[in-house]
Design a protein around this motif. Structure first.
Motif, mmCIF file in Angstrom:
data_model
loop_
_atom_site.group_PDB
_atom_site.id
_atom_site.type_symbol
_atom_site.label_atom_id
_atom_site.label_comp_id
_atom_site.label_asym_id
_atom_site.label_seq_id
_atom_site.Cartn_x
_atom_site.Cartn_y
_atom_site.Cartn_z
ATOM 1 N N GLY A 244 -37.315 45.881 -6.307
ATOM 2 C CA GLY A 244 -38.533 45.695 -7.234
ATOM 3 C C GLY A 244 -39.109 44.375 -7.431
ATOM 4 O O GLY A 244 -40.549 44.454 -7.330
ATOM 5 N N LEU A 245 -38.468 43.370 -7.457
ATOM 6 C CA LEU A 245 -39.224 42.093 -7.753
ATOM 7 C C LEU A 245 -40.162 41.800 -6.106
ATOM 8 O O LEU A 245 -41.261 41.237 -6.499
ATOM 9 C CB LEU A 245 -38.102 40.977 -7.693
ATOM 10 N N LEU A 246 -39.733 42.230 -4.973
ATOM 11 C CA LEU A 246 -40.672 42.007 -3.892
ATOM 12 C C LEU A 246 -41.889 43.172 -4.029
ATOM 13 O O LEU A 246 -42.625 42.789 -3.555
ATOM 14 C CB LEU A 246 -39.761 42.411 -2.958
ATOM 15 N N LEU A 247 -41.363 44.150 -4.518
ATOM 16 C CA LEU A 247 -42.752 44.952 -4.656
ATOM 17 C C LEU A 247 -43.830 44.273 -5.506
ATOM 18 O O LEU A 247 -45.001 44.177 -5.319
ATOM 19 C CB LEU A 247 -42.373 46.268 -5.475
ATOM 20 N N ILE A 248 -43.203 43.619 -6.873
ATOM 21 C CA ILE A 248 -44.272 42.965 -7.582
ATOM 22 C C ILE A 248 -44.833 41.838 -7.144
ATOM 23 O O ILE A 248 -45.923 41.493 -7.236
ATOM 24 C CB ILE A 248 -43.222 42.598 -9.039
ATOM 25 N N LEU A 249 -43.965 41.164 -6.366
ATOM 26 C CA LEU A 249 -44.421 39.902 -5.645
ATOM 27 C C LEU A 249 -45.623 40.359 -4.697
ATOM 28 O O LEU A 249 -46.523 39.574 -4.293
ATOM 29 C CB LEU A 249 -43.256 39.265 -4.752
ATOM 30 N N GLY A 250 -45.289 41.586 -4.093
ATOM 31 C CA GLY A 250 -46.468 42.008 -3.233
ATOM 32 C C GLY A 250 -47.627 42.236 -3.982
ATOM 33 O O GLY A 250 -48.688 41.505 -3.463
ATOM 34 N N TYR A 251 -47.715 42.566 -5.022
ATOM 35 C CA TYR A 251 -48.930 42.651 -5.980
ATOM 36 C C TYR A 251 -49.553 41.302 -6.393
ATOM 37 O O TYR A 251 -50.742 41.081 -6.536
ATOM 38 C CB TYR A 251 -48.713 43.490 -7.197
ATOM 39 N N VAL A 252 -48.522 40.480 -6.766
ATOM 40 C CA VAL A 252 -48.823 38.913 -6.913
ATOM 41 C C VAL A 252 -49.752 38.315 -5.938
ATOM 42 O O VAL A 252 -50.759 37.651 -6.142
ATOM 43 C CB VAL A 252 -47.539 38.241 -7.424
ATOM 44 N N ILE A 253 -49.307 38.573 -4.531
ATOM 45 C CA ILE A 253 -49.910 38.043 -3.430
ATOM 46 C C ILE A 253 -51.018 38.615 -3.516
ATOM 47 O O ILE A 253 -52.050 37.970 -3.037
ATOM 48 C CB ILE A 253 -49.062 38.318 -2.200
ATOM 49 N N ALA A 254 -51.534 40.004 -3.645
ATOM 50 C CA ALA A 254 -52.588 40.480 -3.447
ATOM 51 C C ALA A 254 -53.693 39.952 -4.517
ATOM 52 O O ALA A 254 -54.777 39.720 -4.352
ATOM 53 C CB ALA A 254 -52.241 42.092 -3.704
ATOM 54 N N ILE A 255 -53.038 39.858 -5.745
ATOM 55 C CA ILE A 255 -53.983 39.274 -6.849
ATOM 56 C C ILE A 255 -54.420 37.835 -6.428
ATOM 57 O O ILE A 255 -55.735 37.442 -6.422
ATOM 58 C CB ILE A 255 -53.155 39.349 -8.178
ATOM 59 N N VAL A 256 -53.396 37.069 -5.945
ATOM 60 C CA VAL A 256 -53.801 35.709 -5.588
ATOM 61 C C VAL A 256 -54.909 35.479 -4.480
ATOM 62 O O VAL A 256 -55.942 34.832 -4.628
ATOM 63 C CB VAL A 256 -52.587 34.856 -5.272
ATOM 64 N N ASP B 112 -56.843 37.747 -3.899
ATOM 65 C CA ASP B 112 -58.089 38.244 -4.263
ATOM 66 C C ASP B 112 -59.078 37.331 -4.939
ATOM 67 O O ASP B 112 -60.159 37.130 -5.095
ATOM 68 C CB ASP B 112 -58.117 39.523 -4.867
ATOM 69 N N GLY B 113 -58.221 36.316 -5.762
ATOM 70 C CA GLY B 113 -58.901 35.103 -6.464
ATOM 71 C C GLY B 113 -59.230 34.241 -5.412
ATOM 72 O O GLY B 113 -60.257 33.409 -5.680
ATOM 73 N N VAL B 114 -58.451 34.017 -4.307
ATOM 74 C CA VAL B 114 -58.718 32.833 -3.549
ATOM 75 C C VAL B 114 -59.915 32.927 -2.459
ATOM 76 O O VAL B 114 -60.669 32.072 -2.454
ATOM 77 C CB VAL B 114 -57.461 32.417 -3.042
ATOM 78 N N PHE B 115 -59.709 34.357 -1.930
ATOM 79 C CA PHE B 115 -60.708 34.335 -0.900
ATOM 80 C C PHE B 115 -61.982 35.310 -1.400
ATOM 81 O O PHE B 115 -61.658 36.185 -2.230
ATOM 82 C CB PHE B 115 -59.893 35.130 0.334
ATOM 83 N N ASP B 116 -63.211 35.046 -0.985
ATOM 84 C CA ASP B 116 -64.236 35.765 -1.222
ATOM 85 C C ASP B 116 -64.163 37.300 -0.679
ATOM 86 O O ASP B 116 -64.421 38.145 -1.027
ATOM 87 C CB ASP B 116 -65.505 35.296 -0.852
ATOM 88 N N ASP B 117 -63.652 37.199 0.440
ATOM 89 C CA ASP B 117 -63.468 38.402 1.523
ATOM 90 C C ASP B 117 -61.850 38.369 1.891
ATOM 91 O O ASP B 117 -61.684 37.819 3.082
ATOM 92 C CB ASP B 117 -64.230 38.519 2.621
ATOM 93 N N PRO B 118 -60.993 38.540 1.235
ATOM 94 C CA PRO B 118 -59.617 38.504 1.944
ATOM 95 C C PRO B 118 -59.040 39.432 2.651
ATOM 96 O O PRO B 118 -59.786 40.492 2.906
ATOM 97 C CB PRO B 118 -58.500 38.817 0.422
ATOM 98 N N PRO B 119 -58.291 38.881 3.827
ATOM 99 C CA PRO B 119 -57.957 39.751 4.879
ATOM 100 C C PRO B 119 -57.191 41.096 4.265
ATOM 101 O O PRO B 119 -56.609 41.029 3.390
ATOM 102 C CB PRO B 119 -57.096 38.868 5.599
ATOM 103 N N SER B 120 -57.547 42.035 5.218
ATOM 104 C CA SER B 120 -56.961 43.470 4.588
ATOM 105 C C SER B 120 -55.440 43.413 4.599
ATOM 106 O O SER B 120 -55.000 44.178 3.760
ATOM 107 C CB SER B 120 -57.324 44.742 5.536
#
Lengths: 457, 161
Positions: free
Chosen positions: A432-444, A446-454
């Motif tokens: 569960g925590l790793l799934l949540i971390l997966g979303y946190v990574i995606a959110i970060v 998205d915030g850091v890169f203008d065009d984040p790698p897929s």
């Protein structure tokens, strides 16, 4: 109980000496050690005579002969505790003493754990407290400090089962549609209250049905809180506590529905009903082998979708898909925890899956569910149904291996299964925590890169 | 020096287990292995309410005996055996904490008790305990542990008078 020839035959290898206990002329018990040998064919124990007028066991009378053993452990105490107590008439034969036992009592901690012995003593403890209460004219009850009692009665550590799906639903919402911290906090509190209400209600109904009393092999993960059975809390107090948790949880749910959208009520009502009728009559879903399904729904899609709805005001496929693996894994916690409970559950008419299935099918069921769980995570992440970083949750999969091994090796040994139960909880939590971390990574990302790698979204 | 002969006291001070014999309602002896604790005057044994039949038997008949017989459970040279008869009382006025007064004596023999006590929440009824206090009246001592020879007998009540 009458001693068996096997028990008598085993005395010489298990014990070094015997102690003969009898009542002397002054009415005092008197106990004298001596050497012995067993004669299982005749069902007797032959004891060396003891010298001295004052310590002569009475011939022809019933005596108690005890065999006791411990192994000292310096700096700790001792282990290998065992004893056998025999009663029967004693007679002199050829200068020796011969005991023909007709009653036996005993304990060997290598055959019955101390925890089981203690559980078997609970009715005696309750009887003693009742008599003491009558004698003293005041109610005598066992005690625990408030903090420990609350922890035990509510089974507080199991709240991770609520935190994981709720935080996952919030994480998915934060990825898709933003994040409101105080709504998130209220969702966590509301979900926790419903969960604690369920835990406490479960104890009330399992005490009423006799399932807890039948279970003499509870572990810290199974067999309920037992606070009612032990007399630490009354049935009424537990029922009131459960109602209070449900009232707060439902109250928060109604507020959140009013704030975020009345569509939340559908999922809220479903969750509350599943929670209540999990053990409550007339449905008693867990008694019908539906416990795993209820738990998977309640602590998977219902919690995650509810948390998502509170944040976004709408339902979506993504939180539903994200919650399926955690729902399966939480069901597997219940499934494994029911393995040691199955004899008591069967006696109480609680037809859980481990009660219904053979050992082999229980293991196959567990292994298959784990494969499905991590297979779904891989498929969802690779196809982009969930954010791709959720693939990291596959790292938790090896935690299932020691659980499967323990099921094979220790299926009928409740206390040997305990480390596997702990590992199974870690499997759910880590995934569960790793799934949540997966979303946190995606959110970060998205915030850091203008065009984040897929691969990061 | 306490109320008992020194060789018996040495046994009580080191024994990890003893056999407490009580008399049940039908007049039969019933023996329980228990840790004996001794403060020079009184022998203390504690019993969880989970295993409290012995407490009820003592309330019905206070006459008890305690034997120390297991060579591996004592640390005395030379080995010897003893049985102490006495009058017992049960202190169950505070089952939750009353027994903690004998904890220092218990800890000396079973240091792991502190670890178990730290997990009291896991075994709440085990730590609801009565204290059996035995005031010795008579002691029997078998030098070298050999009970095929008569014991030395010590009348404790007379010795104290």
């Amino acid at each position: 109980m009458k001693p068996t020839p096997e028990l008598i035959a085993g005395l010489e290898s298990r014990f070094e000496h015997a102690v003969i206990a009898f009542v002397d002329d002054d009415g005092y018990p008197l106990s004298v050690a001596t050497d012995f040998r067993a004669d299982p064919d005749r069902g007797v124990v032959i004891l060396n005579a003891v010298a001295g007028e004052e310590v002569q066991p009475p011939e022809g009378e019933r005596v108690n002969v005890v065999f006791s053993h411990i192994r000292p452990q310096p700096g700790i105490g001792y282990d290998e505790r065992r004893y056998v107590s025999l009663w029967g008439p004693l007679r002199k034969v050829d200068g020796r003493l011969e005991l023909a036992p007709d009653r036996v009592q005993g304990w060997d901690e290598q055959e019955m754990s101390f925890f089981e012995l203690s559980e078997r003593g609970v009715p005696q403890a309750r009887k003693y407290l009742e008599r003491l209460s009558e004698d003293t004219g005041r109610e005598v009850r066992p005690r625990l400090s408030f903090g420990w009692l609350f922890l035990r009665a509510t089974r507080l550590p199991f709240l991770t089962a609520t935190f994981v799906p709720v935080l996952l639903g919030i994480a998915v919402a934060a990825w898709k549609d933003g994040f409101n911290w105080w709504l998130a906090l209220l969702t966590v509190i509301g979900g926790a209250c419903i969960h604690l209400g369920l835990n406490v209600a479960n104890d009330v109904f399992d005490t009423q049905s006799g399932a807890d009393e039948e279970n003499v092999n509870p572990t810290q993960f199974s067999g309920g809180s037992r606070v009612i059975l032990y007399g630490l809390v009354s049935m009424r107090q537990m029922a009131l506590l459960s109602l209070a948790f449900y009232a707060v949880g439902i109250g928060i749910g109604i507020f959140l529905a009013a704030y975020s959208g009345w569509g939340l009520l559908w999922i809220g009502v479903a969750g509350a009903l599943i929670s209540l009728f999990y053990t409550a009559p007339p449905l008693k879903l867990v008694h019908r082998g539906l416990g795993e399904v209820c738990v998977a729904l309640g602590f998977g899609p219902i919690m995650a979708l509810g948390a998502y709805y509170v944040q976004t005001g709408a339902y979506d496929l993504e939180p539903l898909l994200a919650s399926i693996p955690v729902g399966i894994l939480i069901a597997l916690i219940l499934y494994l925890n029911e393995v040691p409970d199955r004899p008591a559950d069967a006696r109480a008419g609680k037809r859980t899956l481990p009660v219904r299935l053979s050992k082999e099918w229980v293991i196959r069921g567990y292994s298959g569910a784990v494969v499905v769980t991590f297979g779904l995570i891989a498929v969802f992440a690779i196809t982009g149904l969930l954010v791709r970083p959720t693939i990291i949750a596959l790292a938790a999969a090896p935690l299932a291996l020691p659980v499967i091994r323990a099921l094979r090796d220790s299926y009928d040994q409740p206390y040997a299964l305990m480390p596997a139960m702990a590992k199974n909880i870690q499997l759910h939590l880590a995934t569960g925590l790793l799934l949540i971390l997966g979303y946190v990574i995606a959110i970060v990302a998205d915030g850091v890169f203008d065009d984040p790698p897929s691969f990061l979204t | 020096m306490g109320v008992l002969p020194q060789p018996v006291e040495e046994l009580l001070e080191t024994a990890l287990v003893s056999e407490l014999t009580v008399v049940d309602g039908s007049g039969l002896p019933v023996t329980h292995p228990l840790i004996p604790l001794y403060d020079g005057e009184v022998i203390y044994l504690t019993s969880s309410i989970l295993f409290s039949k012995k407490l009820e038997h003592i309330k019905g008949n206070p006459k008890v005996s305690i034997s120390i017989s297991d060579p591996v459970a004592v640390d005395v040279e030379p080995f010897r055996r003893a049985t102490i008869q006495g009058d017992a009382t049960v202190d169950d006025a505070d089952l939750h904490a009353g027994w903690e007064r004998v904890l220092p004596l218990w800890r000396k023999k079973e240091p792991a008790i502190d670890m178990f006590l730290g997990k009291r929440v896991a075994l709440p009824l085990f730590f609801e305990r009565g204290v059996i206090e035995v005031r010795p009246t008579k002691a029997f001592l078998w030098a070298n542990g050999a009970t095929d020879r008569p014991p030395q007998v010590f009348d404790v009540v007379k010795a104290m008078a």
